[in-house]
Design a protein around this motif. Structure first.
Motif, mmCIF file in Angstrom:
data_model
loop_
_atom_site.group_PDB
_atom_site.id
_atom_site.type_symbol
_atom_site.label_atom_id
_atom_site.label_comp_id
_atom_site.label_asym_id
_atom_site.label_seq_id
_atom_site.Cartn_x
_atom_site.Cartn_y
_atom_site.Cartn_z
ATOM 1 N N PRO A 123 -6.800 6.448 0.475
ATOM 2 C CA PRO A 123 -6.402 5.502 0.616
ATOM 3 C C PRO A 123 -5.586 4.802 -0.392
ATOM 4 N N LEU A 124 -5.392 5.708 -1.419
ATOM 5 C CA LEU A 124 -3.624 6.062 -2.191
ATOM 6 C C LEU A 124 -2.600 5.789 -1.169
ATOM 7 N N GLY A 125 -2.432 6.557 0.211
ATOM 8 C CA GLY A 125 -1.188 7.115 0.695
ATOM 9 C C GLY A 125 -1.462 5.398 0.892
ATOM 10 N N ILE A 126 -2.345 5.174 1.808
ATOM 11 C CA ILE A 126 -2.071 3.375 2.402
ATOM 12 C C ILE A 126 -1.563 2.743 1.571
ATOM 13 N N ALA A 127 -1.774 2.520 0.199
ATOM 14 C CA ALA A 127 -1.568 1.920 -1.000
ATOM 15 C C ALA A 127 -0.233 2.003 -1.042
ATOM 16 N N ASN A 128 0.677 3.380 -1.394
ATOM 17 C CA ASN A 128 2.009 3.570 -1.238
ATOM 18 C C ASN A 128 2.601 2.711 -0.022
ATOM 19 N N PHE A 129 1.597 2.594 1.480
ATOM 20 C CA PHE A 129 2.529 2.412 2.550
ATOM 21 C C PHE A 129 2.862 0.920 2.134
ATOM 22 N N LYS A 130 1.498 0.678 0.927
ATOM 23 C CA LYS A 130 2.119 -1.026 1.315
ATOM 24 C C LYS A 130 2.985 -1.423 -0.357
ATOM 25 N N MET A 131 3.662 -0.673 -0.769
ATOM 26 C CA MET A 131 4.571 -1.089 -1.324
ATOM 27 C C MET A 131 6.242 -0.693 -0.682
ATOM 28 N N VAL A 132 6.155 -0.122 0.165
ATOM 29 C CA VAL A 132 7.047 0.073 1.044
ATOM 30 C C VAL A 132 7.992 -0.891 1.629
ATOM 31 N N PRO A 133 7.011 -2.170 1.721
ATOM 32 C CA PRO A 133 8.098 -3.137 1.973
ATOM 33 C C PRO A 133 9.112 -3.902 1.086
ATOM 34 N N VAL A 134 8.165 -4.224 -0.283
ATOM 35 C CA VAL A 134 8.587 -4.758 -1.265
ATOM 36 C C VAL A 134 9.238 -3.957 -2.343
ATOM 37 N N SER A 135 9.474 -2.068 -2.078
ATOM 38 C CA SER A 135 10.204 -1.668 -2.541
ATOM 39 C C SER A 135 11.799 -1.340 -2.173
ATOM 40 N N VAL A 176 -5.304 6.583 -12.775
ATOM 41 C CA VAL A 176 -4.323 7.828 -12.875
ATOM 42 C C VAL A 176 -3.902 8.649 -12.332
ATOM 43 N N LEU A 177 -3.945 9.105 -10.554
ATOM 44 C CA LEU A 177 -3.306 9.648 -10.549
ATOM 45 C C LEU A 177 -1.429 9.458 -9.934
ATOM 46 N N ILE A 196 7.472 -5.471 -9.426
ATOM 47 C CA ILE A 196 6.930 -4.225 -8.825
ATOM 48 C C ILE A 196 5.759 -3.050 -9.246
ATOM 49 N N ALA A 197 6.416 -3.014 -10.692
ATOM 50 C CA ALA A 197 5.517 -2.009 -11.705
ATOM 51 C C ALA A 197 4.191 -3.004 -11.496
ATOM 52 N N ASN A 198 4.297 -3.935 -12.005
ATOM 53 C CA ASN A 198 2.769 -5.047 -12.070
ATOM 54 C C ASN A 198 2.107 -4.945 -10.895
ATOM 55 N N TYR A 199 2.429 -4.813 -10.180
ATOM 56 C CA TYR A 199 1.416 -3.932 -8.541
ATOM 57 C C TYR A 199 1.513 -2.638 -8.528
ATOM 58 N N ALA A 200 2.573 -1.833 -9.099
ATOM 59 C CA ALA A 200 2.148 -0.424 -8.717
ATOM 60 C C ALA A 200 1.300 -0.021 -9.938
ATOM 61 N N LEU A 201 0.819 -0.856 -10.528
ATOM 62 C CA LEU A 201 -0.443 -0.562 -11.443
ATOM 63 C C LEU A 201 -1.811 -1.228 -10.780
ATOM 64 N N TRP A 202 -2.046 -1.768 -10.572
ATOM 65 C CA TRP A 202 -3.201 -2.017 -9.506
ATOM 66 C C TRP A 202 -3.048 -2.756 -8.500
ATOM 67 N N PRO A 203 -2.660 -2.412 -7.358
ATOM 68 C CA PRO A 203 -2.327 -2.582 -6.404
ATOM 69 C C PRO A 203 -3.651 -3.213 -5.735
ATOM 70 N N PHE A 204 -4.524 -2.938 -5.242
ATOM 71 C CA PHE A 204 -5.888 -3.130 -4.286
ATOM 72 C C PHE A 204 -6.681 -3.889 -4.821
ATOM 73 N N GLY A 205 -6.653 -4.896 -3.723
ATOM 74 C CA GLY A 205 -6.961 -6.676 -3.606
ATOM 75 C C GLY A 205 -5.619 -7.738 -3.686
ATOM 76 N N ARG A 236 -13.174 -1.558 -5.184
ATOM 77 C CA ARG A 236 -10.942 -2.344 -4.859
ATOM 78 C C ARG A 236 -11.205 -1.455 -6.864
ATOM 79 N N ILE A 237 -11.963 -1.872 -7.811
ATOM 80 C CA ILE A 237 -11.434 -1.510 -8.957
ATOM 81 C C ILE A 237 -11.962 0.072 -9.280
ATOM 82 N N ILE A 238 -12.802 0.866 -8.461
ATOM 83 C CA ILE A 238 -12.298 2.275 -8.481
ATOM 84 C C ILE A 238 -11.602 2.802 -7.822
#
Length: 124
Positions: A100-112, A11-12, A44-53, A2-4
């Motif tokens: 995995p980054l795309g999936i994290a982006n999909f996880k942000m859809v409901p909250v956005s 970064v990206l 949401i900004a807090n979640y966007a910084l560190w979404p995994f976990g 999760r940290i990696i």
């Protein structure tokens, strides 16, 4: 792991995404009537910084005011934010490393789409 993933995400895209939500939150808090949406943007900004976990859950006790606020948010900004997360998530899923980054982006859809009445909690 999760940290990696969180560091790669940060970064990206996470830093810029969080920065956008923070600017939106500041603007919403300056306009006094939109403070609830500003606080949601900071969340949401807090979640966007560190979404995994972490995951988004409904907050118990969020009633009619959250529903009304979410309807207004959907009309004003929610649709566009959700579409942006869907498109960028699909583009990230083109490469194997980006899945995995795309999936994290999909996880942000409901909250956005509907940020009021939500909490961000750690996954078990």
């Amino acid at each position: 792991m999760r940290i990696i993933l969180n560091l790669i995400w940060l970064v990206l895209s996470g830093f810029w995404l969080a920065l956008g939500y923070v600017v939106t939150g500041i603007i919403c808090c300056i306009l006094v009537i939109t403070i609830p949406w500003g606080l949601a943007a900071f969340r949401i900004a807090n979640y966007a910084l560190w979404p995994f976990g972490r995951t988004v859950v409904d907050r118990p006790g969020a009633g009619a005011p959250s529903l009304i606020g979410n309807v207004i948010w959907i009309v004003v900004a929610g649709i566009w934010l959700a579409l942006g997360h869907l498109v960028s998530g699909a583009l990230l899923c083109v490469t194997i490393i980006g899945i995995p980054l795309g999936i994290a982006n999909f996880k942000m859809v409901p909250v956005s789409l509907m940020p009021l009445g939500k909490e961000i909690v750690s996954e078990v």
